[in-house]
Design a protein around this motif. Structure first.
Motif, PDB file in Angstrom:
ATOM      1  N   ALA A 166     -44.897  79.754  51.715  1.00  0.00           N
ATOM      2  CA  ALA A 166     -45.962  78.897  52.619  1.00  0.00           C
ATOM      3  C   ALA A 166     -45.217  77.524  52.756  1.00  0.00           C
ATOM      4  O   ALA A 166     -45.398  77.175  53.900  1.00  0.00           O
ATOM      5  CB  ALA A 166     -47.128  78.999  51.858  1.00  0.00           C
ATOM      6  N   SER A 167     -44.702  77.079  51.621  1.00  0.00           N
ATOM      7  CA  SER A 167     -43.857  75.570  51.781  1.00  0.00           C
ATOM      8  C   SER A 167     -42.950  75.669  52.878  1.00  0.00           C
ATOM      9  O   SER A 167     -42.706  74.917  53.785  1.00  0.00           O
ATOM     10  CB  SER A 167     -43.532  75.191  50.454  1.00  0.00           C
ATOM     11  N   ASP A 168     -41.961  76.829  52.710  1.00  0.00           N
ATOM     12  CA  ASP A 168     -41.095  76.929  53.589  1.00  0.00           C
ATOM     13  C   ASP A 168     -41.318  77.079  55.157  1.00  0.00           C
ATOM     14  O   ASP A 168     -40.780  76.521  55.825  1.00  0.00           O
ATOM     15  CB  ASP A 168     -40.053  78.080  52.912  1.00  0.00           C
ATOM     16  N   MET A 169     -42.328  78.035  55.134  1.00  0.00           N
ATOM     17  CA  MET A 169     -43.058  78.345  56.503  1.00  0.00           C
ATOM     18  C   MET A 169     -43.480  76.931  57.006  1.00  0.00           C
ATOM     19  O   MET A 169     -43.154  76.666  58.369  1.00  0.00           O
ATOM     20  CB  MET A 169     -43.812  79.244  56.573  1.00  0.00           C
ATOM     21  N   GLU A 170     -44.035  76.287  56.301  1.00  0.00           N
ATOM     22  CA  GLU A 170     -44.620  74.906  56.735  1.00  0.00           C
ATOM     23  C   GLU A 170     -43.600  73.917  57.304  1.00  0.00           C
ATOM     24  O   GLU A 170     -43.584  73.332  58.420  1.00  0.00           O
ATOM     25  CB  GLU A 170     -45.543  74.357  55.733  1.00  0.00           C
ATOM     26  N   ASP A 171     -42.587  73.806  56.735  1.00  0.00           N
ATOM     27  CA  ASP A 171     -41.237  73.152  56.918  1.00  0.00           C
ATOM     28  C   ASP A 171     -40.666  73.718  58.218  1.00  0.00           C
ATOM     29  O   ASP A 171     -40.259  72.985  59.105  1.00  0.00           O
ATOM     30  CB  ASP A 171     -40.304  73.243  55.875  1.00  0.00           C
ATOM     31  N   ASP A 172     -40.545  75.154  58.217  1.00  0.00           N
ATOM     32  CA  ASP A 172     -39.870  75.664  59.659  1.00  0.00           C
ATOM     33  C   ASP A 172     -40.849  75.350  60.785  1.00  0.00           C
ATOM     34  O   ASP A 172     -40.174  74.905  61.795  1.00  0.00           O
ATOM     35  CB  ASP A 172     -40.025  77.026  59.161  1.00  0.00           C
ATOM     36  N   HIS A 215     -42.745  72.918  61.076  1.00  0.00           N
ATOM     37  CA  HIS A 215     -42.921  71.521  61.598  1.00  0.00           C
ATOM     38  C   HIS A 215     -41.548  71.123  62.146  1.00  0.00           C
ATOM     39  O   HIS A 215     -41.437  70.262  63.275  1.00  0.00           O
ATOM     40  CB  HIS A 215     -42.790  70.661  60.185  1.00  0.00           C
ATOM     41  N   ASN A 216     -40.495  71.542  61.755  1.00  0.00           N
ATOM     42  CA  ASN A 216     -39.261  71.530  62.420  1.00  0.00           C
ATOM     43  C   ASN A 216     -38.979  72.202  63.913  1.00  0.00           C
ATOM     44  O   ASN A 216     -38.497  71.601  64.672  1.00  0.00           O
ATOM     45  CB  ASN A 216     -37.909  72.231  61.637  1.00  0.00           C
ATOM     46  N   PHE A 217     -39.687  73.195  64.062  1.00  0.00           N
ATOM     47  CA  PHE A 217     -39.854  73.894  65.294  1.00  0.00           C
ATOM     48  C   PHE A 217     -40.555  72.923  66.256  1.00  0.00           C
ATOM     49  O   PHE A 217     -40.297  72.885  67.487  1.00  0.00           O
ATOM     50  CB  PHE A 217     -40.239  75.179  65.169  1.00  0.00           C
ATOM     51  N   LYS A 218     -41.759  72.632  65.690  1.00  0.00           N
ATOM     52  CA  LYS A 218     -42.785  71.621  66.430  1.00  0.00           C
ATOM     53  C   LYS A 218     -42.176  70.300  66.848  1.00  0.00           C
ATOM     54  O   LYS A 218     -42.085  70.088  68.123  1.00  0.00           O
ATOM     55  CB  LYS A 218     -43.845  71.112  65.822  1.00  0.00           C
ATOM     56  N   THR A 219     -41.170  69.815  65.990  1.00  0.00           N
ATOM     57  CA  THR A 219     -40.624  68.595  66.395  1.00  0.00           C
ATOM     58  C   THR A 219     -39.596  68.656  67.331  1.00  0.00           C
ATOM     59  O   THR A 219     -39.308  68.315  68.440  1.00  0.00           O
ATOM     60  CB  THR A 219     -39.767  68.101  65.105  1.00  0.00           C
ATOM     61  N   ALA A 220     -38.535  70.003  67.321  1.00  0.00           N
ATOM     62  CA  ALA A 220     -37.575  70.271  68.214  1.00  0.00           C
ATOM     63  C   ALA A 220     -38.135  70.383  69.470  1.00  0.00           C
ATOM     64  O   ALA A 220     -37.514  70.093  70.601  1.00  0.00           O
ATOM     65  CB  ALA A 220     -36.920  71.363  67.754  1.00  0.00           C
ATOM     66  N   ALA A 221     -39.420  71.252  69.688  1.00  0.00           N
ATOM     67  CA  ALA A 221     -39.977  71.467  70.790  1.00  0.00           C
ATOM     68  C   ALA A 221     -40.537  70.235  71.685  1.00  0.00           C
ATOM     69  O   ALA A 221     -40.322  70.230  72.699  1.00  0.00           O
ATOM     70  CB  ALA A 221     -40.990  72.437  70.568  1.00  0.00           C
TER      71      ALA A 221
END
Length: 100
Positions: free
Chosen positions: A77-83, A85-91
């Motif tokens: 769950a923590s890894d998915m949250e990080d991913d 967040h990174n996807f949202k920031t990149a988008a």
């Protein structure tokens, strides 16, 4: 520890005493009988201890397995949250760059 033969003698049941003696009834002061009973008792106690230890170990293993699964799920769950967040920031960065 009284045997049936001891009880029959104590209560004066002569017929029962004879019957028990005929079928190898033993008094409680018979050393061979006592050692056999003692050995059987100790063996059963050891078997019971082993069974309890096995049950305890199985419960602990089940608990630890559950704990391991919960830890892995938490990390996932923590890894998915990080991913995410990174996807949202990149988008957001791409959208900002395209809108310029």
């Amino acid at each position: 520890l009284n045997t049936p033969l001891d009880d029959a003698i104590r209560h004066g049941h002569k017929d029962i005493v004879e019957l028990l003696m005929k079928y190898k009834g033993r008094p409680s002061d018979d050393d061979e009988y006592l050692s056999t009973v003692r050995d059987d008792f100790l063996k059963k106690m050891e078997e019971e201890k082993t069974r309890k230890d096995t049950d305890k170990l199985e419960k602990e293993l089940k608990t630890h397995r559950l704990s391991d699964v919960m830890d892995r799920l938490s990390r996932l769950a923590s890894d998915m949250e990080d991913d995410i967040h990174n996807f949202k920031t990149a988008a957001s960065n791409i959208r900002y760059a395209l809108c310029r």
